[in-house]
Design an enzyme around this catalytic site. Sequence first.
Site, short mmCIF file in Angstrom:
data_model
loop_
_atom_site.label_atom_id
_atom_site.label_comp_id
_atom_site.label_asym_id
_atom_site.label_seq_id
_atom_site.Cartn_x
_atom_site.Cartn_y
_atom_site.Cartn_z
N CYS A 106 -6.73 1.75 2.19
CA CYS A 106 -7.49 3.00 2.18
C CYS A 106 -7.00 3.94 1.08
O CYS A 106 -7.75 4.81 0.62
CB CYS A 106 -7.35 3.68 3.54
SG CYS A 106 -8.03 2.72 4.87
N GLU B 39 0.85 -1.19 0.00
CA GLU B 39 0.00 0.00 0.00
C GLU B 39 0.89 1.24 0.00
O GLU B 39 1.93 1.28 0.67
CB GLU B 39 -0.90 0.03 1.24
CG GLU B 39 -1.67 1.36 1.33
CD GLU B 39 -2.90 1.35 2.20
OE1 GLU B 39 -3.01 0.46 3.06
OE2 GLU B 39 -3.76 2.23 2.01
N ASN C 67 -12.06 -1.59 -1.11
CA ASN C 67 -11.36 -2.00 0.11
C ASN C 67 -12.20 -1.64 1.32
O ASN C 67 -12.57 -0.47 1.48
CB ASN C 67 -10.02 -1.28 0.21
CG ASN C 67 -9.31 -1.55 1.52
OD1 ASN C 67 -8.90 -2.69 1.77
ND2 ASN C 67 -9.18 -0.54 2.37
N GLU C 68 -12.51 -2.61 2.14
CA GLU C 68 -13.24 -2.39 3.41
C GLU C 68 -14.51 -1.55 3.21
O GLU C 68 -14.83 -0.70 4.03
CB GLU C 68 -12.32 -1.72 4.44
CG GLU C 68 -11.18 -2.63 4.89
CD GLU C 68 -10.31 -2.04 6.00
OE1 GLU C 68 -10.38 -0.83 6.24
OE2 GLU C 68 -9.56 -2.82 6.61
O1 AHR Z 1 -3.00 -1.52 6.42
C1 AHR Z 1 -3.39 -0.27 6.83
C2 AHR Z 1 -4.86 0.00 6.59
O2 AHR Z 1 -5.64 -0.85 7.37
C3 AHR Z 1 -5.35 -0.24 5.19
O3 AHR Z 1 -5.20 0.87 4.40
C4 AHR Z 1 -6.80 -0.54 5.37
O4 AHR Z 1 -7.28 -1.44 4.41
C5 AHR Z 1 -6.89 -1.08 6.77
O5 AHR Z 1 -7.86 -0.43 7.48
#
Ligand code: AHR
Length: 672
Positions: free
Chosen positions: A261, A56, A379-380
Amino acid sequence: MGSFPRFTLGFLIVSCILYQCSAFEVDSNQTARFFVNSSEASARKIPETLFGIFFEEINHAGAGGLWAELVNNRGFEAGGQNTPSNIDPWSIIGDGSSLIVATDRSSCFDRNKIALRMEVLCDGQGTNVCPVGGVGIYNPGFWGMNIEQGKTYKVVLYVRSLQSVNISVSLTGSNGFQTLATANIIAADISTWTKAEVLLEAKETNHNARLQLTTSKKGVIWFDQVSAMPLDTYKGHGFRNDLVGMLRDLKPQFIRFPGGCFVEGEWLRNAFRWKETIGPWEERPGHFGDVWKYWTDDGLGYFEFLQLAEDLGSSPVWVFNNGISHNDQVASAIIAPFLQEILDSIEFSRGDSNSTWGSVRAAMGHPEPFHLRYVAVGNEDCGKKNYRGNYLKFYYAIKQAYPDIKIISNCDGSTRQLDHPADYYDYHIYSDASTVFSLARKFDHTSRSGPKAFVSEYAVTGKDAGTGSLLAALAEAGFLIGVERNSDVVEMASYAPLFVNANNRQWNPDAIVFNSFQLYGTPSYWMQHFFTESSGGTLFNSTLQANSSSSLVASAISWQNLEDNKNYIRIKAVNFGSNTVNLKVSIDGVEPNSFQSYGSTKKVLTSSNLMDENSFKEPNKVVPVESQLEDAGEDMEVILSPHSFTSFDLSIESPNLQMPGAGTDSVRKSSN
Ligand code: AHR
C-alpha cells in the site's frame, strides 16, 4: 464368549484400564507413507526465482529500521511546508528565556526549503548566562539511537550564522546527562549555508541515546539536513548490518519493493515518487506515507533499494504506482506523464551511464546498470475502475522499450484467465491458519498455460498468528510446500510484511522484529529457512499416503551444497495435527546404499505450545533445531512430532553422483 474363562475377561478389563494411557499413546500415533520417485523422468527444475522477500516501508521497516540513519526528520520537513511548523521529534534543551526555535523557508535546498532558526538569548557571561552544557536542540531518533562503545558515527549538518559559532555536537543518553561522544564546530564565517562534518567515537554504549546540538553563545544559528550515521553499515551502503544479516540468511532470490500500500498511498499526492527519492540525500524532500501514517526522509530511496537487491544477490522487483491510490485515480486518457515517470525509472536502473537517467545513477556512484527484470503495475488495484486501462498503457510501453522485462499484473489469474497480457499475476493471501494450510492445494488445479503466479504476499493473520506464532508458521509451511510442488505455475513467493519496529507495530504479524539494538525472527521467519535451497533445486514426484492426510503435507527436492560440494535430497513435511506420525519414506530411482548417515541431518521447528512466539527475552524459543539423521536410507522410518515442520537432508554418497534431473544448470548451488 461362552467358553471364555471368567478370570480371563476380568484380566483383560483390568489391563485395559491399567494400560489406558499408553494404549492411547500408541493408538494416537499415526502411520503414513511417503513415496519419492527420484528418477530423471519424474524430476522437474524449480524456478531459480521461487523464494524471495518483500520489503515494504511499513512498521518503520526502513526509516528507523533497515536504513541506518539515526536522525528522524533530519531536514525539519516532516511538519509540512507552511511555517511555523512542528519539528517533532526534535525538541529543545533550555527554555523560552534562553532560546527561541522556529522553522522558516531559508534552506539552500530547493526541494526542501524548511530550515530551523535557533535564536540563543543567553550567553557565556552577562545578565542571561546559559545553563551548564548550553542550550539547543536534540533529536531522539526513532525511539532512541543505538550508540555502541568504540563505534564511530558520522554527523553531517548544514549550518549558517551571521556571527561566529561554537556548537557542541554530542551523542548523549536519553536525558542528556551521559555524554557518549562530543565534538565542537567552531567557525568564524558561515554567513552562507555551510556543510559541517564530525566523526564521533562513542566511549560508552547506550541503546536509547540522542543527538544534541548545543551552544552557550548568544546569536542566531540556522540548521538544516542533520544526519547521523554509523560508519559501520552493510558494505558501507547505509543498511543496518544486523538486519541485512537476517535477510542474507534467507538467500532471497528476489526483493519486491517498496510496497504494498505504501506504493499506492491513500491519496496520489502521498504515493511513493521515485524521482523524489534519488540524488544527494540532502536534496530529497521526504514524504508522508499516508497509508502507514509516518514521515520518511527517503534516505532509503529507489537507488538504495536497487543497491540492496544487488548486495543481496537478489533480482529487484519494482512495484510502481500506476496512477491509482486508495482514494483517487488518474484516468487512462491522461496517464502519459505517469507512464513517462516509470520509463524513466527503468532507464535510471538499466540505462548506460550516458543516458539521461543512467547518468544520474552513475553520478550516485553506480555507473554499471542494475539488473532490473521485473516490474509490477501497482499493488492490489485490479478491481479499480482505471486499472485495466492504465495497465495496458504501461504494459505495451514497457514491453516496447524493454521487451525482456517481465510485467506483473495485480489481477488474480488463479481462478480465471486474465483479460489482459501479463508475464505474472499477483496473488495475495492473508487468512487464518487452517485456511492457509488448506491452500497447499490451491495451485494443484490452476491452468498450466498463461501467466505464472507470483505469490507476493502470504501470511497467517488474526488470532491464530498473535504477533508471530508457531501455528502461523506451520500453516504457512504447508502452503509453501504446495507452492513448491506447483512451482511449474508459481514462480515467485514472498512472505509479508518483512519487518516491524516493535515501537510501531502497524501490522501483525511480521517476519523480523527489531528495536534500536535487538532483533529476532518470528517462527514464520525461521520457517522460510527450510526453503532456502529450493529455488533452482529439483523437485521430485512424490505421493503421501496417510489416514488423516488433511493434516500432513510433504515434498522432496534435491539440491547441491557448494560449501561441502555434496548433493542432498531434502524431504520436508508439516504435521499440522496433534498426533505423532510415524512416516515411512521410500525413495525410488537411486542406487542402493546411495545415502550416508554421516552428513545427513534433520531439522525440526516445533514447540510445546502451538501459540508459542519468540520475543526479545526469548528470541530462540521457537527456532529450528538441527540434529544428525541416523539411518538415512532409501527406506527409512522417521517421526514427525505433533505440530511440527521437519526437514530431512539425505547426503548422497558419491559427490560425483549425477543427481537425477540435476544437469549442470538444473541444480542451484548454495553459495551464501
Ligand atoms: O503487507 C501489508 C499490506 O497488505 C500491504 O501493504 C498490502 O499490499 C496488503 O494489503
